[in-house]
Design an enzyme around this catalytic site. Structure first.
Site, short mmCIF file in Angstrom:
data_model
loop_
_atom_site.label_atom_id
_atom_site.label_comp_id
_atom_site.label_asym_id
_atom_site.label_seq_id
_atom_site.Cartn_x
_atom_site.Cartn_y
_atom_site.Cartn_z
N THR A 125 -68.07 39.10 -23.33
CA THR A 125 -67.48 38.57 -22.05
C THR A 125 -66.97 39.68 -21.44
O THR A 125 -66.45 40.76 -21.88
CB THR A 125 -66.49 37.49 -22.42
OG1 THR A 125 -65.74 37.26 -21.19
CG2 THR A 125 -65.75 37.81 -23.62
N ASP A 126 -66.73 39.47 -19.89
CA ASP A 126 -65.91 40.52 -19.13
C ASP A 126 -64.49 40.24 -19.37
O ASP A 126 -63.94 41.49 -19.25
CB ASP A 126 -66.28 40.20 -17.75
CG ASP A 126 -65.85 38.61 -17.29
OD1 ASP A 126 -65.28 38.02 -18.17
OD2 ASP A 126 -66.00 38.46 -16.10
N GLU A 127 -64.10 39.63 -20.14
CA GLU A 127 -62.48 39.42 -20.69
C GLU A 127 -62.07 40.43 -21.41
O GLU A 127 -60.83 40.80 -21.83
CB GLU A 127 -62.24 38.02 -20.88
CG GLU A 127 -62.76 36.93 -20.09
CD GLU A 127 -61.83 35.43 -20.10
OE1 GLU A 127 -60.91 35.43 -20.65
OE2 GLU A 127 -62.82 34.73 -19.52
N TYR A 150 -58.03 34.86 -26.89
CA TYR A 150 -59.54 34.42 -26.63
C TYR A 150 -60.27 35.95 -26.74
O TYR A 150 -61.05 36.43 -27.36
CB TYR A 150 -59.70 33.40 -25.53
CG TYR A 150 -61.32 33.78 -25.16
CD1 TYR A 150 -62.28 33.24 -26.12
CD2 TYR A 150 -61.75 34.31 -24.03
CE1 TYR A 150 -63.85 33.66 -25.64
CE2 TYR A 150 -62.95 34.42 -23.66
CZ TYR A 150 -63.90 34.05 -24.55
OH TYR A 150 -65.21 34.29 -24.07
N LYS A 154 -63.05 38.23 -28.85
CA LYS A 154 -64.09 38.72 -28.59
C LYS A 154 -64.13 40.07 -28.59
O LYS A 154 -65.30 40.77 -29.00
CB LYS A 154 -64.43 38.29 -27.11
CG LYS A 154 -64.56 36.53 -26.88
CD LYS A 154 -65.60 36.14 -27.83
CE LYS A 154 -67.01 36.48 -27.23
NZ LYS A 154 -67.92 35.95 -28.09
#
Ligand code: NAD
Ligand code: TYD
Length: 341
Positions: A125-127, A150, A154
């Protein structure tokens, strides 16, 4: 590549990917391996349920014995790992399962891939890049700076994948997607939550000022990018997958309400999410150089998604009447009541 194990394939993006890949590659078998947490839903896969090339195994990616058994039973040659706990707000309330699945579960799959000599692809993810200041877009070599449990789970997965490439020469790739929207997204995420609330005339709880920036991407565009990286990506590399165009949450809400013909009076600004990342932005030059382009703008993606929720109440109504109710009260009860005072 012939027998692909899609972990987390009963979730939102995973199920869209399974439908896409079975249609595109008549020679592939897909084995969905999914724990069926609250977010896993076999109704997402009804369209392919009778396809002889589709198989389902209920299992946890943290359970090495069942992973191993499944790989042997189906002669798996490739793992694509979508399995994760995925909602930032839930990771703030209860991080445990995020760490279990995102860190330990990823390790179990990597070990299995190493022991069986498999190709491995990680959905990220971009997060993992954290909050990005205005004027900059993340490139794949940027340092990971996750800020929610979260995102940290990741980023940890990404680091493990990279370690298995460097240490053991495992053939891996990673894709880092932006905010996906489309059919079968559990209605805790903002777009399906707001679409389904708006359809019922319920308030839309916008965190803070709603000026946070996200790249809302249509899920099938993301699936095409994963397919491309799986077949043509350079081993050991990560690829950003976004629209390259950011949108403020308030703009997304206005497009959504206009599409559904609902009043903006439904908008409520509520207490913000702790540690809320103001902005994500991806530089997508690398995946474009591989031959990919998003087919939908963010605006088209929001409109198309809103219409899907309007036309598929059978799918989301039963979800919203179950476990979801207790979660909604915990997450939004006080926040919404405070706006009435
Ligand atoms: P989702 O929550 O809809 O689905 C997750 C699926 O994983 C569910 O079917 C669930 O049952 C399964 N699962 C969870 N824990 C498991 C475990 N321990 N063992 C086996 N299965 C397990 O998630 P999603 O939105 O489809 O996201 C899929 C992947 O894409 C995730 O890795 C997520 O981090 C990543 N991602 C999501 C987005 C997004 O906008 N939704 C964006 C970028 C990346
Ligand atoms: P979300 O769908 O949870 O995705 P992520 O946090 O992984 O980007 O949220 C998208 C954006 O919408 C994010 O800026 C938080 C915001 N948001 C709200 O304003 N209200 C809500 O009820 C939710 C769930 C999210």
């Amino acid at each position: 590549m012939k027998n692909i194990m899609v972990t987390g394939g009963a979730g939102f993006i995973g199920s869209n990917f399974v439908i896409y890949i079975l249609e595109k590659y008549p020679e592939y078998d897909i084995i969905v391996y999914d724990k069926l947490t609250y977010a896993g839903n076999l109704e997402n896969l009804l369209e392919v349920a009778d396809d002889p090339r589709y198989h389902f195994v209920q299992g946890d990616i943290c359970d090495a014995a069942t992973v191993d058994e499944t790989i042997t039973r189906f002669s798996i040659d490739t793992i694509i790992n979508f399995a994760a706990e995925t909602h930032v707000d839930r990771s703030i309330l209860a991080p445990d399962a995020f760490i279990q699945t995102g860190v330990y579960g990823t390790y179990v799959l990597l070990e299995a891939a190493k022991n069986h000599g498999l190709r491995y692809h990680q959905i990220s993810t971009d997060e993992v890049y954290g909050h990005i200041p205005a004027g900059y877009s993340s490139v794949e070599t940027d340092k990971l700076d996750p800020r929610s449990p979260y995102a940290a789970s990741k980023a940890s997965g990404d680091l493990l994948v990279n370690a298995y490439f460097i240490t053991y020469g495992l053939p891996v790739t990673i894709t880092r997607g932006s905010n996906n929207i489309g059919p079968f997204q559990y209605p805790e995420k903002v777009v399906p939550l707001f679409a389904s609330n708006a359809i019922d005339g319920l308030p839309l709880p916008v965190y803070g000022d709603g000026q946070q920036m996200r790249e809302y991407q249509y899920v099938v565009d993301h699936c095409e990018a994963i397919d491309l990286v799986l077949h043509k990506g350079v081993l050991g590399e990560a690829y950003n997958v976004g629209t390259g165009v950011e949108m403020a949450n308030m703009t997304m809400v206005e497009i959504l309400l206009d599409t559904l013909g609902k009043s903006r009076d439904l908008i409520r600004h509520v207490a913000d999410r702790p540690g809320h990342d103001r902005r994500y932005s991806l530089n997508v030059d690398k995946i474009k150089a591989l031959g990919w382009e998003p087919r939908h703008s963010s605006e088209e993606a929001v409109r198309k998604t809103a219409v899907w929720y309007q036309q598929n109440e059978w799918w989301w109504r039963k979800i919203k009447s179950g476990e979801f109710k207790a979660y909604y009260e915990k997450q939004y009860g006080e926040r919404l009541r405070a706006t009435e005072a």
